[in-house]
Every structure is written in structure tokens, then in C-alpha cells.
Motif scaffolding. Structure first.
Motif, PDB file in Angstrom:
ATOM      1  N   ARG A   1       7.012  -9.029   4.667  1.00 42.95           N
ATOM      2  CA  ARG A   1       6.178  -8.326   4.144  1.00 42.95           C
ATOM      3  C   ARG A   1       6.735  -7.176   3.094  1.00 42.95           C
ATOM      4  NH1 ARG A   1       1.731 -11.531   4.801  1.00 42.95           N
ATOM      5  NH2 ARG A   1       1.124 -11.582   7.103  1.00 42.95           N
ATOM      6  N   ASP A   2       7.734  -6.660   3.493  1.00 42.73           N
ATOM      7  CA  ASP A   2       8.410  -5.589   2.742  1.00 42.73           C
ATOM      8  C   ASP A   2       9.031  -6.398   1.297  1.00 42.73           C
ATOM      9  OD1 ASP A   2      10.358  -6.576   4.499  1.00 42.73           O
ATOM     10  OD2 ASP A   2      11.146  -4.979   5.126  1.00 42.73           O
ATOM     11  N   ILE A   3       9.436  -7.325   1.505  1.00 42.08           N
ATOM     12  CA  ILE A   3      10.048  -8.284   0.261  1.00 42.08           C
ATOM     13  C   ILE A   3       8.910  -8.660  -0.521  1.00 42.08           C
ATOM     14  CG2 ILE A   3      11.336 -10.145  -0.433  1.00 42.08           C
ATOM     15  CD1 ILE A   3      13.081  -9.993   2.399  1.00 42.08           C
ATOM     16  N   GLN A   4       7.921  -9.055   0.339  1.00 40.35           N
ATOM     17  CA  GLN A   4       6.688  -9.531  -0.556  1.00 40.35           C
ATOM     18  C   GLN A   4       5.885  -8.360  -1.396  1.00 40.35           C
ATOM     19  OE1 GLN A   4       3.883 -11.552   2.040  1.00 40.35           O
ATOM     20  NE2 GLN A   4       2.398 -11.754   0.369  1.00 40.35           N
TER      21      GLN A   4
ATOM     22  N   LYS B   1      11.780  -2.196  -1.558  1.00 36.63           N
ATOM     23  CA  LYS B   1      11.599  -0.869  -2.421  1.00 36.63           C
ATOM     24  C   LYS B   1      11.071   0.226  -1.151  1.00 36.63           C
ATOM     25  CE  LYS B   1      11.000   1.561  -5.940  1.00 36.63           C
ATOM     26  NZ  LYS B   1      10.333   2.933  -5.267  1.00 36.63           N
ATOM     27  N   LEU B   2      12.035   0.947  -1.105  1.00 37.98           N
ATOM     28  CA  LEU B   2      11.628   2.277  -0.017  1.00 37.98           C
ATOM     29  C   LEU B   2      10.811   3.147  -0.689  1.00 37.98           C
ATOM     30  CD1 LEU B   2      14.867   2.265   1.759  1.00 37.98           C
ATOM     31  CD2 LEU B   2      12.787   0.688   2.195  1.00 37.98           C
ATOM     32  N   PRO B   3       9.847   3.984  -0.125  1.00 39.20           N
ATOM     33  CA  PRO B   3       9.001   4.841  -0.772  1.00 39.20           C
ATOM     34  C   PRO B   3       9.544   5.932  -1.386  1.00 39.20           C
ATOM     35  CG  PRO B   3       8.056   4.094   1.485  1.00 39.20           C
ATOM     36  CD  PRO B   3       9.324   3.830   1.430  1.00 39.20           C
ATOM     37  N   ASP B   4      10.929   6.175  -0.909  1.00 38.91           N
ATOM     38  CA  ASP B   4      11.613   7.578  -1.262  1.00 38.91           C
ATOM     39  C   ASP B   4      12.726   7.232  -2.247  1.00 38.91           C
ATOM     40  OD1 ASP B   4      13.159   6.291   0.658  1.00 38.91           O
ATOM     41  OD2 ASP B   4      13.719   8.167   1.611  1.00 38.91           O
ATOM     42  N   GLN B   5      12.814   6.001  -2.741  1.00 40.01           N
ATOM     43  CA  GLN B   5      13.786   5.627  -3.560  1.00 40.01           C
ATOM     44  C   GLN B   5      13.096   4.796  -4.863  1.00 40.01           C
ATOM     45  OE1 GLN B   5      17.237   5.578  -2.655  1.00 40.01           O
ATOM     46  NE2 GLN B   5      16.555   6.477  -0.705  1.00 40.01           N
ATOM     47  N   GLU B   6      13.959   5.476  -5.805  1.00 39.10           N
ATOM     48  CA  GLU B   6      13.520   5.050  -7.262  1.00 39.10           C
ATOM     49  C   GLU B   6      13.906   3.586  -7.573  1.00 39.10           C
ATOM     50  OE1 GLU B   6      14.644   6.125 -11.988  1.00 39.10           O
ATOM     51  OE2 GLU B   6      15.372   7.490 -10.389  1.00 39.10           O
ATOM     52  N   ARG B   7      15.130   3.184  -6.986  1.00 32.54           N
ATOM     53  CA  ARG B   7      15.145   1.613  -7.282  1.00 32.54           C
ATOM     54  C   ARG B   7      15.100   0.919  -6.012  1.00 32.54           C
ATOM     55  NH1 ARG B   7      20.208   0.155  -9.906  1.00 32.54           N
ATOM     56  NH2 ARG B   7      18.810  -1.772 -10.194  1.00 32.54           N
ATOM     57  N   PRO B   8      15.251  -0.389  -5.859  1.00 30.47           N
ATOM     58  CA  PRO B   8      15.208  -1.209  -4.438  1.00 30.47           C
ATOM     59  C   PRO B   8      16.546  -1.082  -4.095  1.00 30.47           C
ATOM     60  CG  PRO B   8      15.004  -2.765  -6.571  1.00 30.47           C
ATOM     61  CD  PRO B   8      14.912  -1.251  -7.182  1.00 30.47           C
TER      62      PRO B   8
END
Length: 436
Positions: free
Chosen positions: A256-259, A200-207
Motif C-alpha cells: 500500500r505504501d509503494i502504491q 514517500k514518508l510524510p515528513d520527507q521531501e523525497r522518497p
């Protein structure tokens, strides 16, 4: 002499071995250690039980066959040392583990001539570690990972929540843990592939789906269950250490990002399932006995089922190095100590079983990331780089916020005695690129 006095003699710091490499004060595998593992070699591809001594491995099957080592037969029948895992030997119980330790300590002592002076037997019974392949030491029915370092939990809580309330209310009341995947526990030296998953990126609404961008280590130890408990029958805290065979180094690789995207509400899943690496040698609690220390003061006082008298911490020095694929020099990225752990192994096992959960021989329990009180004692890159904001500088140039493809991570751990060490060897893994 009694069995306990014989056992105590194996811990004598003045004891030396005729295996000269074991007398090196920097060798992990002194005669005071005698850790167990599974190995094979070029001349004999059969996997079997060995004990590390200096730069050699003692083949226990050879010693038993020569009549120099006695141990009860396993329930499975046959030579308990000709096995591809330690489980059958461990299942014989603590008296058997201690008997083998006492016998080996005597056979390997500098003034014991039986094996020392038999060149033919010695050539068959002692294999150079450099010529051997080490394997996963136990079949692991179940794997649990805890979260028991107060420093680590405080860092993570401060990073992602209110620093003034970094620890959730339950953290100081019980050893927090989750059940992991035993199927993906691998032995040191096994390459680890970078996982794919939802990010889930900060600038994206969906993963989005893709390769982990924040791959990390968790510097841990693990303990191996030596005596299980029946379903519905908890292990009492004061008796818990009698159920533990020994300890290993453990790297619970973490995406960490998946988690961060998946862990609410049920905790880690794909961020942890892809690999957990352990060291090949299991150091027994008997070998660690001289290095007991008091655990940190616990406030509030734990509930009655989590209380135990005496010292249940261990003075185990730990460090992590990172070596990029094209580099010759590794960079030390962490130095810490197991003695900082807030919750003890006995408390972890007591809590794990208090509901009536049964454990089995070979079950693996991870300590959770081990961090200390100083900036250089963080047990993960998440902490030491503060989630990538403060990258670490490497010896041969470059920086690391998180692990890159080709990087090799090495965990090491040892107890320092007077002129000798009781060490764990190393726990090594190199990262392969994610599958496309």
C-alpha cells in the motif's frame, strides 16, 4: 437423455459418491463440484490433470488409459491429460469440458460399480490429496485485475479523497481495471517475499528506498478464459460466460505504501507486480450454476454493450484468516460474499474486449477486492484497519495493522448447497522478509 439433461443430473443435490469423504457436507469437493487442477505425487512426478473428489484426486490420464473416459485428442497430440497445465484440455471447448464432467459424475456416483469395485484400477486412479503436490493449474498468457466492488471502492475513495465523492465519475459507468503481471502469478502455498520499493514518508521531501511497511491482501476471485476472441472482435456481454472455463480464489498481494506514491498518474505498478496467489483448483461455471443470484442493481443503467439479462451474480461465501508464524490459532479477519460484486464477470469480459482486445485460453481476470456492507466484511486490511489507524486484535494476543513477516494468510470460499458444498479449497501464502 440429452447432453443438457445429463449435465443437469450432475448438479442433483441428492447425488452421492462411493468416495465417502465427498459426502461430508463440509467437504469442498462434493460430487456436484468436480474442479480441475494439475498435480503430481511421490510415485509419479509427471504433472497431469486431476479432478478433486472428497479427500482424493482422480487421475484423468489413468481413467482415459483404462477406457473409462473419452475426450477428443488435443491439437498438440497425445493424451490431453498428461500435461503440466490445463490449457490443452480447456482449448477443446465447452462441449469437451461438459462431457468429461458428465462421465466423471457417473463413474463416481455411489451406485456405479465399474471403478468402485475394481480395486487395482481404483488404487491407481485415486490419489490422496495429502500425498499429492498441486501446481499452477494453467499457463497464464495475460492477467488483468478489476476494481468492481462498490463497497471497496467507496471505502478507499473515502479514505484518500472526499468521502462525499468517494467514487470517481467513471466507476459507475464501466468495470475499472488494469493489466497486471502474469509472470508473478503463483499457486497456493508458494511463499511470498515482502517487496522493496520507493516510499514517500510524510515528513520527507523525497522518497526513500526500502521494504514495504504496509503489506496487505486483496480478497478476490479470478476467472479463467476458456475460449478466446480474435483481435478486433469483441465478446458480447450476453455471450461472455460461454468464454469462461471457471473460477479460482485470488489474493492480489498489495504494497500500500509503494502504491500510494507510484499510482498517480498511471495506476499500480511495483506495488502489485511482486506476487498474485491463486488456488490450485478451478471450479467450473457449470458447478456454480445452482448458486446464481441477481447482481446488485446498477444505477445508472449501463451502456448497451454492458447489459445482460438474467442472474449473473454467484452466492460464494468467502473468508480470510491470518496466522502469525509462532501461533497455532488463526484469526478470521474477514467474512464476505461474492454476491455483493457490482460489476459481473460477463460485464468485465465484455468491457475488456470492447476495444477489440483479444483474449487467450488461460488468461486470468481478477475480480478486484471483494468487500461487503458490514465492518467485518472488508476484503483488505487497508479497509478493516482504516489504513492502520484501527488495528485488529488477534486470537492469541497482539494486533495487526498490516501484514508482518512470517504471517500466513489463507483465503477460503464455498457455495453451500442442501447437504453439500461446492468449494474452492484454500489459497495460502506466507510472507518472507524483504531482501536486504
Amino acid at each position: 437423455m440429452s447432453a443438457l439433461s445429463d449435465l443437469h443430473a450432475t448438479l442433483d443435490p441428492s447425488r452421492r459418491s462411493w468416495v465417502e469423504s465427498a459426502n461430508d457436507p463440509t467437504s469442498d469437493f462434493s460430487i456436484q463440484n468436480l474442479p480441475f487442477g494439475i498435480f503430481s505425487d511421490a510415485l509419479n512426478s509427471t504433472r497431469r490433470v486431476g479432478v478433486a473428489i472428497g479427500d482424493r484426486i482422480v487421475d484423468l490420464a489413468v481413467l482415459e488409459g483404462a477406457g473409462l473416459l473419452t475426450v477428443p485428442s488435443s491439437a498438440a497430440g497425445g493424451n490431453v491429460f498428461v500435461r503440466d497445465a490445463l490449457n490443452d484440455f480447456i482449448a477443446l471447448g465447452r462441449d469437451a469440458w461438459r462431457s468429461v464432467r458428465i462421465q466423471l459424475s457417473g463413474l463416481l456416483a455411489h451406485d456405479h460399480a465399474t471403478l468402485r469395485d475394481d480395486a487395482e484400477l481404483r488404487s491407481r486412479a485415486l490419489i490422496r490429496q495429502a500425498d499429492a503436490q498441486l501446481h499452477l493449474p494453467v499457463q497464464i498468457p495475460g492477467y488483468t485485475d478489476f476494481y468492481s466492488s462498490k463497497e471497496h471502492a467507496t471505502h478507499v475513495g473515502s479514505m484518500f479523497r472526499d468521502p462525499k465523492n468517494a467514487l470517481l465519475p467513471n466507476w459507475s459507468e464501466m468495470p475499472i481495471g488494469y493489466n497486471g503481471r502474469a509472470s508473478s502469478v503463483v499457486v497456493s502455498g508458494t511463499p511470498v517475499r515482502r517487496p522493496n520499493g520507493q516510499l514517500k514518508l510524510p515528513d520527507q521531501e523525497r522518497p526513500v528506498f526500502g521494504a514495504c511497511r504496509k503489506l496487505d491482501i486483496e480478497l478476490e476471485t479470478g476467472f479463467v478464459i476458456g475460449q478466446g476472441n480474435a483481435l478486433g472482435e469483441p465478446v458480447a456481454c450476453e455471450n461472455a460466460e460461454a468464454h469462461i472455463f471457471g473460477m479460482v480464489l485470488l489474493n492480489d498481494w498489495s504494497a500500500r505504501d509503494i502504491q500510494q506514491w507510484e499510482y498517480v498518474p498511471l495506476g499500480p505498478f511495483n506495488a502489485k507486480t511482486f506476487a498474485t496467489t491463486i488456488s490450485p483448483w478451478i471450479v467450473t461455471l457449470d458447478a456454480l450454476e445452482p448458486f446464481r443470484v441477481a447482481q446488485p442493481v446498477q444505477e445508472p443503467e449501463p451502456l448497451a454493450y454492458l447489459r445482460h439479462d438474467g442472474k449473473h451474480g454467484f452466492d460464494i461465501a468467502l473468508e480470510v484468516t491470518l496466522r502469525p508464524q509462532q501461533s497455532k490459532q488463526p484469526t478470521t479477519i474477514s467474512r464476505t460474499n461474492f454476491k455483493h460484486m457490482y460489476w459481473t464477470m460477463a460485464q468485465q469480459l465484455a468491457h475488456h474486449t470492447v476495444s477489440g482486445c483479444n483474449t487467450r485460453v488461460g488468461d486470468l481476470m481478477g475480480s478486484g477486492t471483494i468487500s461487503g456492507p458490514t465492518a467485518d466484511s472488508c476484503g483488505s486490511l487497508l479497509e478493516s484497519t482504516w489504513n492502520g489507524k484501527n488495528p485488529l486484535e488477534l486470537k492469541e494476543g497482539g494486533v495487526r495493522a498490516f501484514i508482518e513477516d512470517g504471517d500466513e494468510l489463507t483465503l477460503a470460499g464455498w457455495c453451500q448447497g442442501d447437504g453439500y458444498r461446492v468449494g474452492f479449497g484454500t489459497c495460502v501464502g506466507q510472507i518472507l522478509p524483504a531482501l536486504k
